[in-house]
Every structure is written in C-alpha cells, then in structure tokens.
Design a protein around this motif. Sequence first.
Motif, PDB file in Angstrom:
ATOM      1  N   HIS A 110       9.548   1.834  -1.816  1.00  0.00           N
ATOM      2  CA  HIS A 110      10.549   0.981  -1.176  1.00  0.00           C
ATOM      3  C   HIS A 110       9.980  -0.418  -1.025  1.00  0.00           C
ATOM      4  O   HIS A 110       9.619  -0.848   0.075  1.00  0.00           O
ATOM      5  N   GLY A 111       9.818  -1.099  -2.147  1.00  0.00           N
ATOM      6  CA  GLY A 111       9.267  -2.440  -2.128  1.00  0.00           C
ATOM      7  C   GLY A 111       7.769  -2.435  -1.976  1.00  0.00           C
ATOM      8  O   GLY A 111       7.158  -1.381  -1.759  1.00  0.00           O
ATOM      9  N   PRO A 112       7.159  -3.610  -2.054  1.00  0.00           N
ATOM     10  CA  PRO A 112       5.698  -3.697  -1.992  1.00  0.00           C
ATOM     11  C   PRO A 112       5.127  -3.160  -0.687  1.00  0.00           C
ATOM     12  O   PRO A 112       4.013  -2.605  -0.670  1.00  0.00           O
ATOM     13  N   ASP A 113       5.877  -3.288   0.402  1.00  0.00           N
ATOM     14  CA  ASP A 113       5.322  -2.871   1.700  1.00  0.00           C
ATOM     15  C   ASP A 113       5.920  -1.563   2.229  1.00  0.00           C
ATOM     16  O   ASP A 113       5.584  -1.126   3.326  1.00  0.00           O
ATOM     17  N   GLU A 172       9.173   7.467   1.141  1.00  0.00           N
ATOM     18  CA  GLU A 172       8.956   7.188  -0.280  1.00  0.00           C
ATOM     19  C   GLU A 172       8.622   8.464  -1.049  1.00  0.00           C
ATOM     20  O   GLU A 172       9.099   8.674  -2.163  1.00  0.00           O
ATOM     21  N   ASN A 208       8.974  -0.948   3.181  1.00  0.00           N
ATOM     22  CA  ASN A 208      10.023  -1.054   4.196  1.00  0.00           C
ATOM     23  C   ASN A 208      11.317  -1.689   3.661  1.00  0.00           C
ATOM     24  O   ASN A 208      12.170  -2.104   4.428  1.00  0.00           O
ATOM     25  N   ALA A 209      11.428  -1.772   2.334  1.00  0.00           N
ATOM     26  CA  ALA A 209      12.638  -2.373   1.761  1.00  0.00           C
ATOM     27  C   ALA A 209      13.826  -1.436   1.936  1.00  0.00           C
ATOM     28  O   ALA A 209      13.687  -0.221   1.854  1.00  0.00           O
ATOM     29  N   ASN A 210      14.967  -2.005   2.195  1.00  0.00           N
ATOM     30  CA  ASN A 210      16.200  -1.223   2.267  1.00  0.00           C
ATOM     31  C   ASN A 210      16.758  -1.033   0.867  1.00  0.00           C
ATOM     32  O   ASN A 210      16.583  -1.880   0.004  1.00  0.00           O
ATOM     33  N   HIS A 211      17.395   0.069   0.653  1.00  0.00           N
ATOM     34  CA  HIS A 211      18.107   0.235  -0.621  1.00  0.00           C
ATOM     35  C   HIS A 211      19.235   1.226  -0.444  1.00  0.00           C
ATOM     36  O   HIS A 211      19.338   1.868   0.578  1.00  0.00           O
ATOM     37  N   ASP A 230       7.809 -11.243  -8.957  1.00  0.00           N
ATOM     38  CA  ASP A 230       7.048 -10.423  -8.025  1.00  0.00           C
ATOM     39  C   ASP A 230       6.364  -9.308  -8.801  1.00  0.00           C
ATOM     40  O   ASP A 230       6.913  -8.791  -9.776  1.00  0.00           O
TER      41      ASP A 230
END
Length: 164
Positions: free
Chosen positions: A156-159, A149, A161-164, A32
């Motif tokens: 938080h990821g490409p969009d 962010e 909305n990624a969780n971390h 990715d």
Amino acid sequence: MPEAIADNVVAIFHYTLKNDAGDVIDSSSGRDPMPYLHGAHNIVPGLEEAMTGKKAGDSFDVTIPPEKGYGLPSGAPPQQIPKSELPNGDQVQVGMQLGAQTPDGQVVVLHVVKVDEASFYVTTDHPLAGENLNFSIEVLRLRDATAEELQHGHPHGPDGNANH
Ligand code: ZN
C-alpha cells in the motif's frame, strides 16, 4: 527493518527495463520508486528470484529469459471481437488491456493489438512475450509488510499507509 529481501518484505526500488536491442521499454527514472511485496508475485518470477537476498543500497543488472518473464508467444492469431459486444466497444484502443473470464471461471488478461471500423483484435500474449527482459535495479529501501498488505498480497504505497 529487514536486512535483506525475503518473503513478506516490501522492497522499494528503481528500475530500467531494456530489450535486447538496448531500447528502454520502461523505467521508474524521474518517477517515484516502485514498492512490491516479495513472495506475492507482484513482479515477474525472474525478477523476484533475482531480488531475493538483496539489501537496501544494492544495484545490479539481470537478464530474465521469457520463461521467467512474460512467457513465450502462443503462436495463436489474435481473436476478433465485434465492438458491439462491449458497452464501450468504440473506445477500445491498441495497447489497452481487457479482463475476461473463461467459461470455467478463470480470469485472463487480453491485450488489444489491432482496431478497425467494427472490431478489435485481442491476444493473451503479453506485448513482451518472447523477449529477454534486461533490468537495471537499484534497491532503495526495505520494510516489513503490514498485516493488511500481507492479506491483500500487495504493498500500500512506499510507507504501507496508502488508500486504495
Ligand atoms: Zn490492498
């Protein structure tokens, strides 16, 4: 959509990193693409500088000197640490990174460069310290960073909305 890379913009890009001998050290090819938050020191200073003002669809090559990459080697010999000083000391391997705190509370990253029977050896030098970084970059997409962010100082990821 932001038109060009500037502070508070998340840029999604592909990269290939080579040393001066032309060996590929790292590449996002086949993986990715990588998002980063501009102005938040997510990437080495020289690359962040070169990214400024670039647009989606831009491709470019840049050579970054060590001073704006991973720094110059300290010249200090690696420090020996007995494995018994860490709870998982016998699992430490060459190439691992360990976080440590100096007496004044500063956090430093230690790179493991050697392991023997009872000890491992660490240095604060990045494995690429002293090397020119030859990047080939392809900027794929730009977007505005989310409020979260910006607060965290990373994407938080490409969009966003990624969780971390
Ligand atoms: Zn975060």
